[in-house]
Design a protein around this motif. Structure first.
Motif, PDB file in Angstrom:
ATOM      1  N   TRP A 176       0.880  -1.352  -0.002  1.00  0.00           N
ATOM      2  CA  TRP A 176       0.008  -0.034  -0.095  1.00  0.00           C
ATOM      3  C   TRP A 176       0.872   1.197   0.063  1.00  0.00           C
ATOM      4  O   TRP A 176       0.526   2.320  -0.731  1.00  0.00           O
ATOM      5  CB  TRP A 176      -0.842  -0.219   1.161  1.00  0.00           C
ATOM      6  CG  TRP A 176      -1.958   1.251   1.587  1.00  0.00           C
ATOM      7  CD1 TRP A 176      -2.131   1.574   2.655  1.00  0.00           C
ATOM      8  CD2 TRP A 176      -2.534   1.778   0.540  1.00  0.00           C
ATOM      9  NE1 TRP A 176      -2.985   2.687   2.601  1.00  0.00           N
ATOM     10  CE2 TRP A 176      -3.339   3.046   1.432  1.00  0.00           C
ATOM     11  CE3 TRP A 176      -2.611   2.152  -0.958  1.00  0.00           C
ATOM     12  CZ2 TRP A 176      -4.071   4.140   0.746  1.00  0.00           C
ATOM     13  CZ3 TRP A 176      -3.414   2.815  -1.312  1.00  0.00           C
ATOM     14  CH2 TRP A 176      -4.146   3.836  -0.724  1.00  0.00           C
ATOM     15  N   PHE A 177       2.006   1.202   0.975  1.00  0.00           N
ATOM     16  CA  PHE A 177       2.644   2.667   0.954  1.00  0.00           C
ATOM     17  C   PHE A 177       3.639   2.672  -0.269  1.00  0.00           C
ATOM     18  O   PHE A 177       3.953   4.039  -0.558  1.00  0.00           O
ATOM     19  CB  PHE A 177       3.467   2.672   2.266  1.00  0.00           C
ATOM     20  CG  PHE A 177       2.874   2.695   3.460  1.00  0.00           C
ATOM     21  CD1 PHE A 177       1.416   3.059   3.642  1.00  0.00           C
ATOM     22  CD2 PHE A 177       3.297   2.371   4.875  1.00  0.00           C
ATOM     23  CE1 PHE A 177       0.734   3.138   4.840  1.00  0.00           C
ATOM     24  CE2 PHE A 177       2.813   2.411   5.745  1.00  0.00           C
ATOM     25  CZ  PHE A 177       1.524   2.865   5.978  1.00  0.00           C
ATOM     26  N   ASP A 178       3.696   1.774  -1.083  1.00  0.00           N
ATOM     27  CA  ASP A 178       4.364   1.851  -2.404  1.00  0.00           C
ATOM     28  C   ASP A 178       3.520   2.356  -3.602  1.00  0.00           C
ATOM     29  O   ASP A 178       4.072   2.733  -4.420  1.00  0.00           O
ATOM     30  CB  ASP A 178       5.442   0.783  -2.602  1.00  0.00           C
ATOM     31  CG  ASP A 178       6.655   0.789  -2.072  1.00  0.00           C
ATOM     32  OD1 ASP A 178       7.075   2.049  -1.677  1.00  0.00           O
ATOM     33  OD2 ASP A 178       7.428  -0.226  -1.872  1.00  0.00           O
ATOM     34  N   SER A 179       2.300   2.220  -3.328  1.00  0.00           N
ATOM     35  CA  SER A 179       1.412   2.692  -4.348  1.00  0.00           C
ATOM     36  C   SER A 179       1.068   4.009  -4.899  1.00  0.00           C
ATOM     37  O   SER A 179       1.012   4.863  -3.672  1.00  0.00           O
ATOM     38  CB  SER A 179       0.071   1.843  -3.956  1.00  0.00           C
ATOM     39  OG  SER A 179      -1.047   2.390  -4.936  1.00  0.00           O
ATOM     40  N   PRO A 180       1.147   4.466  -6.141  1.00  0.00           N
ATOM     41  CA  PRO A 180       0.890   5.911  -6.348  1.00  0.00           C
ATOM     42  C   PRO A 180      -0.576   6.236  -5.910  1.00  0.00           C
ATOM     43  O   PRO A 180      -0.667   7.475  -5.703  1.00  0.00           O
ATOM     44  CB  PRO A 180       0.905   5.871  -7.814  1.00  0.00           C
ATOM     45  CG  PRO A 180       0.927   4.373  -8.352  1.00  0.00           C
ATOM     46  CD  PRO A 180       1.464   3.632  -7.247  1.00  0.00           C
ATOM     47  N   LEU A 181      -1.291   5.271  -5.802  1.00  0.00           N
ATOM     48  CA  LEU A 181      -3.051   5.598  -4.934  1.00  0.00           C
ATOM     49  C   LEU A 181      -2.629   6.267  -3.677  1.00  0.00           C
ATOM     50  O   LEU A 181      -3.411   7.052  -3.260  1.00  0.00           O
ATOM     51  CB  LEU A 181      -3.607   4.539  -5.193  1.00  0.00           C
ATOM     52  CG  LEU A 181      -4.209   4.105  -6.771  1.00  0.00           C
ATOM     53  CD1 LEU A 181      -4.735   2.992  -6.749  1.00  0.00           C
ATOM     54  CD2 LEU A 181      -5.188   5.443  -7.240  1.00  0.00           C
ATOM     55  N   TYR A 182      -1.797   5.802  -2.971  1.00  0.00           N
ATOM     56  CA  TYR A 182      -1.601   6.077  -1.698  1.00  0.00           C
ATOM     57  C   TYR A 182      -1.152   7.639  -1.470  1.00  0.00           C
ATOM     58  O   TYR A 182      -1.739   8.383  -0.915  1.00  0.00           O
ATOM     59  CB  TYR A 182      -0.291   5.334  -1.023  1.00  0.00           C
ATOM     60  CG  TYR A 182      -0.187   6.003   0.458  1.00  0.00           C
ATOM     61  CD1 TYR A 182      -0.690   5.054   1.497  1.00  0.00           C
ATOM     62  CD2 TYR A 182       0.711   6.850   0.713  1.00  0.00           C
ATOM     63  CE1 TYR A 182      -0.395   5.630   2.906  1.00  0.00           C
ATOM     64  CE2 TYR A 182       1.014   7.172   2.032  1.00  0.00           C
ATOM     65  CZ  TYR A 182       0.596   6.737   3.076  1.00  0.00           C
ATOM     66  OH  TYR A 182       0.688   7.031   4.396  1.00  0.00           O
TER      67      TYR A 182
ATOM     68  N   LEU B 261      -4.299   9.586  -2.658  1.00  0.00           N
ATOM     69  CA  LEU B 261      -5.543   9.730  -1.421  1.00  0.00           C
ATOM     70  C   LEU B 261      -5.170  10.530  -0.384  1.00  0.00           C
ATOM     71  O   LEU B 261      -5.952  11.387   0.011  1.00  0.00           O
ATOM     72  CB  LEU B 261      -5.796   8.208  -1.120  1.00  0.00           C
ATOM     73  CG  LEU B 261      -6.849   8.149  -0.133  1.00  0.00           C
ATOM     74  CD1 LEU B 261      -8.150   8.394  -0.467  1.00  0.00           C
ATOM     75  CD2 LEU B 261      -6.588   6.967   0.660  1.00  0.00           C
ATOM     76  N   TYR B 262      -3.570  10.408  -0.036  1.00  0.00           N
ATOM     77  CA  TYR B 262      -3.145  11.339   1.116  1.00  0.00           C
ATOM     78  C   TYR B 262      -2.679  12.552   0.511  1.00  0.00           C
ATOM     79  O   TYR B 262      -1.873  13.333   1.462  1.00  0.00           O
ATOM     80  CB  TYR B 262      -2.555  10.619   1.932  1.00  0.00           C
ATOM     81  CG  TYR B 262      -3.248   9.384   2.747  1.00  0.00           C
ATOM     82  CD1 TYR B 262      -4.628   9.788   3.299  1.00  0.00           C
ATOM     83  CD2 TYR B 262      -2.877   8.149   2.709  1.00  0.00           C
ATOM     84  CE1 TYR B 262      -5.118   8.730   3.844  1.00  0.00           C
ATOM     85  CE2 TYR B 262      -3.678   7.013   3.300  1.00  0.00           C
ATOM     86  CZ  TYR B 262      -4.728   7.353   3.937  1.00  0.00           C
ATOM     87  OH  TYR B 262      -5.335   6.284   4.516  1.00  0.00           O
ATOM     88  N   ALA B 263      -2.835  13.098  -0.556  1.00  0.00           N
ATOM     89  CA  ALA B 263      -1.979  14.117  -0.985  1.00  0.00           C
ATOM     90  C   ALA B 263      -2.233  15.533  -0.068  1.00  0.00           C
ATOM     91  O   ALA B 263      -1.175  16.405  -0.154  1.00  0.00           O
ATOM     92  CB  ALA B 263      -2.262  14.746  -2.448  1.00  0.00           C
TER      93      ALA B 263
ATOM     94  N   GLN C 241       9.093   4.238  -2.592  1.00  0.00           N
ATOM     95  CA  GLN C 241       8.499   5.295  -3.006  1.00  0.00           C
ATOM     96  C   GLN C 241       8.280   6.381  -1.925  1.00  0.00           C
ATOM     97  O   GLN C 241       8.422   7.592  -2.354  1.00  0.00           O
ATOM     98  CB  GLN C 241       7.043   4.824  -3.322  1.00  0.00           C
ATOM     99  CG  GLN C 241       6.340   5.768  -4.135  1.00  0.00           C
ATOM    100  CD  GLN C 241       7.006   6.485  -5.363  1.00  0.00           C
ATOM    101  OE1 GLN C 241       7.328   5.505  -6.286  1.00  0.00           O
ATOM    102  NE2 GLN C 241       7.162   7.936  -5.300  1.00  0.00           N
ATOM    103  N   ALA C 242       8.334   5.985  -0.670  1.00  0.00           N
ATOM    104  CA  ALA C 242       8.074   7.125   0.450  1.00  0.00           C
ATOM    105  C   ALA C 242       9.433   7.679   0.405  1.00  0.00           C
ATOM    106  O   ALA C 242       9.454   8.922   0.389  1.00  0.00           O
ATOM    107  CB  ALA C 242       7.781   6.564   1.600  1.00  0.00           C
ATOM    108  N   ILE C 243      10.501   7.095   0.355  1.00  0.00           N
ATOM    109  CA  ILE C 243      11.735   7.727   0.516  1.00  0.00           C
ATOM    110  C   ILE C 243      12.073   8.505  -0.441  1.00  0.00           C
ATOM    111  O   ILE C 243      12.837   9.532  -0.742  1.00  0.00           O
ATOM    112  CB  ILE C 243      12.853   6.508   0.799  1.00  0.00           C
ATOM    113  CG1 ILE C 243      12.612   6.016   2.277  1.00  0.00           C
ATOM    114  CG2 ILE C 243      14.284   7.166   0.765  1.00  0.00           C
ATOM    115  CD1 ILE C 243      12.687   7.262   3.556  1.00  0.00           C
ATOM    116  N   ALA C 244      11.802   7.876  -1.932  1.00  0.00           N
ATOM    117  CA  ALA C 244      12.012   8.807  -3.113  1.00  0.00           C
ATOM    118  C   ALA C 244      11.238   9.948  -2.957  1.00  0.00           C
ATOM    119  O   ALA C 244      11.949  11.131  -3.410  1.00  0.00           O
ATOM    120  CB  ALA C 244      11.632   7.887  -4.432  1.00  0.00           C
ATOM    121  N   THR C 245      10.086  10.124  -2.493  1.00  0.00           N
ATOM    122  CA  THR C 245       9.362  11.252  -2.832  1.00  0.00           C
ATOM    123  C   THR C 245       9.887  12.251  -1.378  1.00  0.00           C
ATOM    124  O   THR C 245       9.986  13.466  -1.754  1.00  0.00           O
ATOM    125  CB  THR C 245       7.923  11.062  -2.157  1.00  0.00           C
ATOM    126  OG1 THR C 245       7.264  10.127  -3.273  1.00  0.00           O
ATOM    127  CG2 THR C 245       7.075  12.198  -2.187  1.00  0.00           C
TER     128      THR C 245
END
Length: 251
Positions: A7-13, A16-18, A73-77
């Protein structure tokens, strides 16, 4: 694969929480600054840093910040956000919070309910072993968690909404001493539908007091919100625990 790895690596995450409140994140950091006796040069570890909201706010205050998270994905962001703001006194690493870094910090923070994700109580409590290894004697540990008692009495069972042509529905329920959130996405921009789930174990203050105490982490104060109100198990939105590692603790 555990739910949070997918879930945390999904672009939809991120979509949704943008709109998660940056002002709220800054407010929490201000409360911690007022409460904690840290020098500007203090080393702080953001344990489960996500997309870096709190790490970046701490870094802007002058602290030496390291953020770790299991989500690539979180770390990349987080790295992208830091670069965009011209912040270079910050490090982000992909790492499991149960796997301690080979260094110590003046403070470790675990914010915005980044706790209770593992299936067993033993696994969740093992995070405190990691924290203990990474804190200097007398170092500060801050845990920002949900108020389990209030979640049980005031859970919002369902909601729905849309963004960028994507529709989502959320269902929440409590089972096996955990709160579950099931999320379904659908719409023209999605092939069929996508389903994800979140699960957070529900722990009370007494559980934290007991498990942290076994690791020589002493609770100094508990707040019930980011404004610094005292914790009330019946009405508080949050359980914000301020603790320290006892001097002379053997690691």
């Amino acid at each position: 694969m555990d739910w949070f790895e997918e879930w945390f690596d999904s672009p939809l995450y991120e979509k949704l929480y943008a709109n998660r409140d940056e002002e709220e994140a800054a407010q929490l950091i201000e409360l911690l600054e007022e409460t904690l006796s840290l020098q500007q040069c203090s080393k702080i570890l953001d344990l489960g840093c996500g997309r870096g909201r709190h790490s970046i706010n701490l870094s802007k205050k002058g602290y030496q910040v390291t953020g770790i998270d299991l989500s690539k994905q979180a770390i990349a962001t987080a790295r992208e956000k830091a670069r965009a703001e011209g912040i270079d006194n910050i490090r982000f690493k992909v790492r499991d919070m149960r796997d301690p870094l080979p260094e110590t910090f003046d403070a470790v923070v675990n914010l915005f309910t980044t706790f209770g994700y593992f299936k067993s109580d033993t696994e969740n409590a093992s995070v405190f072993d990691s924290v203990r290894q990474m804190l200097v004697p007398g170092g500060i540990f801050v845990l920002d968690y949900l108020n389990a008692t209030r979640v049980r009495t005031a859970i919002r069972s369902s909601e729905e909404g849309s963004f960028h042509g994507i529709h989502y529905t959320i269902r929440r329920y409590i089972k096996d001493n955990a709160v579950f959130k099931e999320i379904e996405f659908s719409g023209d921009r999605i092939d069929g539908s996508k389903n994800y789930a979140e699960r957070v174990k529900l722990y009370t203050r007494s559980w934290f007091e007991r498990e942290m105490g076994k690791r020589n982490l002493t609770i100094d104060h508990t707040y019930g919100d980011y404004q610094g109100s005292d914790f009330d198990p019946e009405s508080s939105d949050r359980l914000l625990i301020i603790s320290h590692l006892k001097e002379g603790s053997v690691k």
